[in-house]
Every structure is written in C-alpha cells, then in structure tokens.
Design a protein around this motif. Structure first.
Motif, PDB file in Angstrom:
ATOM      1  N   GLN A 158      33.184 -45.391  12.821  1.00 35.21           N
ATOM      2  CA  GLN A 158      31.917 -46.072  13.083  1.00 35.21           C
ATOM      3  C   GLN A 158      30.748 -45.455  12.323  1.00 35.21           C
ATOM      4  O   GLN A 158      29.626 -45.923  12.438  1.00 35.21           O
ATOM      5  CB  GLN A 158      31.612 -46.061  14.576  1.00 35.21           C
ATOM      6  N   ILE A 159      31.010 -44.409  11.563  1.00 40.33           N
ATOM      7  CA  ILE A 159      29.957 -43.727  10.819  1.00 40.33           C
ATOM      8  C   ILE A 159      29.989 -44.219   9.380  1.00 40.33           C
ATOM      9  O   ILE A 159      30.942 -43.980   8.654  1.00 40.33           O
ATOM     10  CB  ILE A 159      30.141 -42.198  10.875  1.00 40.33           C
ATOM     11  N   GLY A 160      28.937 -44.913   8.989  1.00 43.14           N
ATOM     12  CA  GLY A 160      28.826 -45.424   7.628  1.00 43.14           C
ATOM     13  C   GLY A 160      28.007 -44.486   6.766  1.00 43.14           C
ATOM     14  O   GLY A 160      27.033 -43.894   7.236  1.00 43.14           O
ATOM     15  N   GLU A 161      28.406 -44.342   5.525  1.00 44.66           N
ATOM     16  CA  GLU A 161      27.702 -43.446   4.607  1.00 44.66           C
ATOM     17  C   GLU A 161      26.312 -43.968   4.248  1.00 44.66           C
ATOM     18  O   GLU A 161      25.472 -43.227   3.761  1.00 44.66           O
ATOM     19  CB  GLU A 161      28.494 -43.216   3.322  1.00 44.66           C
ATOM     20  N   ASP A 162      26.063 -45.237   4.493  1.00 41.54           N
ATOM     21  CA  ASP A 162      24.783 -45.830   4.116  1.00 41.54           C
ATOM     22  C   ASP A 162      23.727 -45.736   5.217  1.00 41.54           C
ATOM     23  O   ASP A 162      22.607 -46.164   5.030  1.00 41.54           O
ATOM     24  CB  ASP A 162      24.986 -47.287   3.715  1.00 41.54           C
ATOM     25  N   ARG A 163      24.069 -45.153   6.363  1.00 38.65           N
ATOM     26  CA  ARG A 163      23.125 -45.020   7.473  1.00 38.65           C
ATOM     27  C   ARG A 163      22.526 -43.620   7.517  1.00 38.65           C
ATOM     28  O   ARG A 163      23.176 -42.645   7.141  1.00 38.65           O
ATOM     29  CB  ARG A 163      23.824 -45.316   8.791  1.00 38.65           C
ATOM     30  N   LEU A 164      21.306 -43.531   7.994  1.00 35.86           N
ATOM     31  CA  LEU A 164      20.645 -42.234   8.148  1.00 35.86           C
ATOM     32  C   LEU A 164      21.209 -41.505   9.362  1.00 35.86           C
ATOM     33  O   LEU A 164      21.618 -42.134  10.340  1.00 35.86           O
ATOM     34  CB  LEU A 164      19.138 -42.432   8.354  1.00 35.86           C
ATOM     35  N   LEU A 165      21.209 -40.180   9.312  1.00 40.90           N
ATOM     36  CA  LEU A 165      21.700 -39.404  10.450  1.00 40.90           C
ATOM     37  C   LEU A 165      20.859 -39.664  11.690  1.00 40.90           C
ATOM     38  O   LEU A 165      21.379 -39.667  12.808  1.00 40.90           O
ATOM     39  CB  LEU A 165      21.704 -37.912  10.110  1.00 40.90           C
ATOM     40  N   LEU A 166      19.574 -39.905  11.494  1.00 44.54           N
ATOM     41  CA  LEU A 166      18.688 -40.172  12.630  1.00 44.54           C
ATOM     42  C   LEU A 166      19.086 -41.446  13.376  1.00 44.54           C
ATOM     43  O   LEU A 166      18.833 -41.566  14.573  1.00 44.54           O
ATOM     44  CB  LEU A 166      17.242 -40.280  12.154  1.00 44.54           C
ATOM     45  N   GLU A 167      19.706 -42.376  12.698  1.00 43.06           N
ATOM     46  CA  GLU A 167      20.148 -43.612  13.339  1.00 43.06           C
ATOM     47  C   GLU A 167      21.258 -43.370  14.356  1.00 43.06           C
ATOM     48  O   GLU A 167      21.522 -44.213  15.208  1.00 43.06           O
ATOM     49  CB  GLU A 167      20.632 -44.621  12.296  1.00 43.06           C
ATOM     50  N   PHE A 168      21.896 -42.224  14.280  1.00 41.37           N
ATOM     51  CA  PHE A 168      22.960 -41.872  15.219  1.00 41.37           C
ATOM     52  C   PHE A 168      22.440 -41.045  16.383  1.00 41.37           C
ATOM     53  O   PHE A 168      23.220 -40.541  17.185  1.00 41.37           O
ATOM     54  CB  PHE A 168      24.072 -41.102  14.496  1.00 41.37           C
ATOM     55  N   GLY A 169      21.127 -40.873  16.452  1.00 37.87           N
ATOM     56  CA  GLY A 169      20.539 -40.115  17.555  1.00 37.87           C
ATOM     57  C   GLY A 169      20.587 -38.613  17.370  1.00 37.87           C
ATOM     58  O   GLY A 169      20.653 -37.869  18.347  1.00 37.87           O
ATOM     59  N   VAL A 170      20.565 -38.168  16.133  1.00 41.79           N
ATOM     60  CA  VAL A 170      20.599 -36.723  15.863  1.00 41.79           C
ATOM     61  C   VAL A 170      19.306 -36.090  16.363  1.00 41.79           C
ATOM     62  O   VAL A 170      18.211 -36.522  16.024  1.00 41.79           O
ATOM     63  CB  VAL A 170      20.779 -36.452  14.355  1.00 41.79           C
ATOM     64  N   ASP A 171      19.445 -35.070  17.197  1.00 36.47           N
ATOM     65  CA  ASP A 171      18.288 -34.319  17.661  1.00 36.47           C
ATOM     66  C   ASP A 171      18.334 -32.922  17.042  1.00 36.47           C
ATOM     67  O   ASP A 171      19.212 -32.618  16.218  1.00 36.47           O
ATOM     68  CB  ASP A 171      18.237 -34.264  19.180  1.00 36.47           C
ATOM     69  N   SER A 172      17.416 -32.071  17.438  1.00 40.12           N
ATOM     70  CA  SER A 172      17.327 -30.746  16.822  1.00 40.12           C
ATOM     71  C   SER A 172      18.562 -29.888  17.104  1.00 40.12           C
ATOM     72  O   SER A 172      18.979 -29.108  16.253  1.00 40.12           O
ATOM     73  CB  SER A 172      16.064 -30.018  17.278  1.00 40.12           C
ATOM     74  N   MET A 173      19.152 -30.028  18.270  1.00 45.41           N
ATOM     75  CA  MET A 173      20.348 -29.238  18.600  1.00 45.41           C
ATOM     76  C   MET A 173      21.548 -29.656  17.740  1.00 45.41           C
ATOM     77  O   MET A 173      22.269 -28.810  17.224  1.00 45.41           O
ATOM     78  CB  MET A 173      20.695 -29.389  20.087  1.00 45.41           C
ATOM     79  N   ILE A 174      21.744 -30.937  17.591  1.00 46.50           N
ATOM     80  CA  ILE A 174      22.850 -31.427  16.761  1.00 46.50           C
ATOM     81  C   ILE A 174      22.610 -31.048  15.308  1.00 46.50           C
ATOM     82  O   ILE A 174      23.532 -30.607  14.611  1.00 46.50           O
ATOM     83  CB  ILE A 174      23.025 -32.950  16.916  1.00 46.50           C
ATOM     84  N   ALA A 175      21.379 -31.200  14.833  1.00 49.94           N
ATOM     85  CA  ALA A 175      21.055 -30.838  13.452  1.00 49.94           C
ATOM     86  C   ALA A 175      21.300 -29.358  13.204  1.00 49.94           C
ATOM     87  O   ALA A 175      21.838 -28.975  12.157  1.00 49.94           O
ATOM     88  CB  ALA A 175      19.605 -31.199  13.138  1.00 49.94           C
ATOM     89  N   SER A 176      20.932 -28.539  14.145  1.00 50.63           N
ATOM     90  CA  SER A 176      21.140 -27.095  14.012  1.00 50.63           C
ATOM     91  C   SER A 176      22.629 -26.758  13.952  1.00 50.63           C
ATOM     92  O   SER A 176      23.070 -25.942  13.125  1.00 50.63           O
ATOM     93  CB  SER A 176      20.478 -26.382  15.181  1.00 50.63           C
ATOM     94  N   GLU A 177      23.398 -27.375  14.806  1.00 50.03           N
ATOM     95  CA  GLU A 177      24.852 -27.151  14.821  1.00 50.03           C
ATOM     96  C   GLU A 177      25.500 -27.634  13.524  1.00 50.03           C
ATOM     97  O   GLU A 177      26.359 -26.966  12.950  1.00 50.03           O
ATOM     98  CB  GLU A 177      25.449 -27.885  16.020  1.00 50.03           C
ATOM     99  N   PHE A 178      25.083 -28.796  13.046  1.00 49.48           N
ATOM    100  CA  PHE A 178      25.618 -29.369  11.808  1.00 49.48           C
ATOM    101  C   PHE A 178      25.266 -28.475  10.621  1.00 49.48           C
ATOM    102  O   PHE A 178      26.101 -28.220   9.749  1.00 49.48           O
ATOM    103  CB  PHE A 178      25.060 -30.777  11.627  1.00 49.48           C
ATOM    104  N   ARG A 179      24.036 -27.989  10.599  1.00 51.10           N
ATOM    105  CA  ARG A 179      23.579 -27.099   9.523  1.00 51.10           C
ATOM    106  C   ARG A 179      24.393 -25.802   9.515  1.00 51.10           C
ATOM    107  O   ARG A 179      24.822 -25.338   8.453  1.00 51.10           O
ATOM    108  CB  ARG A 179      22.103 -26.801   9.724  1.00 51.10           C
ATOM    109  N   ALA A 180      24.621 -25.224  10.674  1.00 51.49           N
ATOM    110  CA  ALA A 180      25.415 -23.991  10.768  1.00 51.49           C
ATOM    111  C   ALA A 180      26.845 -24.235  10.305  1.00 51.49           C
ATOM    112  O   ALA A 180      27.453 -23.391   9.632  1.00 51.49           O
ATOM    113  CB  ALA A 180      25.395 -23.472  12.197  1.00 51.49           C
ATOM    114  N   TRP A 181      27.396 -25.390  10.651  1.00 48.58           N
ATOM    115  CA  TRP A 181      28.753 -25.721  10.224  1.00 48.58           C
ATOM    116  C   TRP A 181      28.830 -25.842   8.704  1.00 48.58           C
ATOM    117  O   TRP A 181      29.772 -25.337   8.090  1.00 48.58           O
ATOM    118  CB  TRP A 181      29.202 -27.025  10.889  1.00 48.58           C
ATOM    119  N   PHE A 182      27.838 -26.521   8.097  1.00 45.64           N
ATOM    120  CA  PHE A 182      27.810 -26.636   6.635  1.00 45.64           C
ATOM    121  C   PHE A 182      27.855 -25.257   5.992  1.00 45.64           C
ATOM    122  O   PHE A 182      28.565 -25.036   5.015  1.00 45.64           O
ATOM    123  CB  PHE A 182      26.546 -27.381   6.155  1.00 45.64           C
TER     124      PHE A 182
END
Length: 63
Positions: A23-47
């Motif tokens: 359900q995740i399309g490459e053409d959509r913004l991450l914010l459209e999936f409800g990304v908040d600061s906690m998810i962004a922080s976790e995703f950044r650390a994973w990268f």
C-alpha cells in the motif's frame, strides 16, 4: 541493486507505520502516511544503522 534497496526501505517503513508495504507508493510523501516526529526519528536512525546515510530529519518531515 536499486530495487532491492527500495524493497528494504519500504518494508522497514511499512513496519514502522503498521501498513502493508504493497500500500506504500513511491510517489506519495511520507507525511501522507501520518509520519510524526517519533516515526521520523526511528526511520532516520534505521537509515544510519543500515546504510550509514545521514538523512536529515527535515527531509523526512517536509513535503
């Protein structure tokens, strides 16, 4: 290689937001999936831990 990396990133992101990766399309913004600061922080650390790439927090949170 690019496709394998994209699949890995989509899988991790889908696990973070609890949504099937199909359900995740490459053409959509991450914010459209409800990304908040906690998810962004976790995703950044994973990268960083997987790819040793420092993705800016603002890049994840901005449109």
């Amino acid at each position: 290689m690019r496709e394998a990396i994209l699949r890995l990133v989509k899988k991790r992101f889908s696990n973070l937001i609890l949504m099937p990766s199909e359900q995740i399309g490459e053409d959509r913004l991450l914010l459209e999936f409800g990304v908040d600061s906690m998810i962004a922080s976790e995703f950044r650390a994973w990268f960083w831990s997987v790819f040793r790439v420092d993705v800016s927090f603002l890049d994840i949170m901005s449109a």
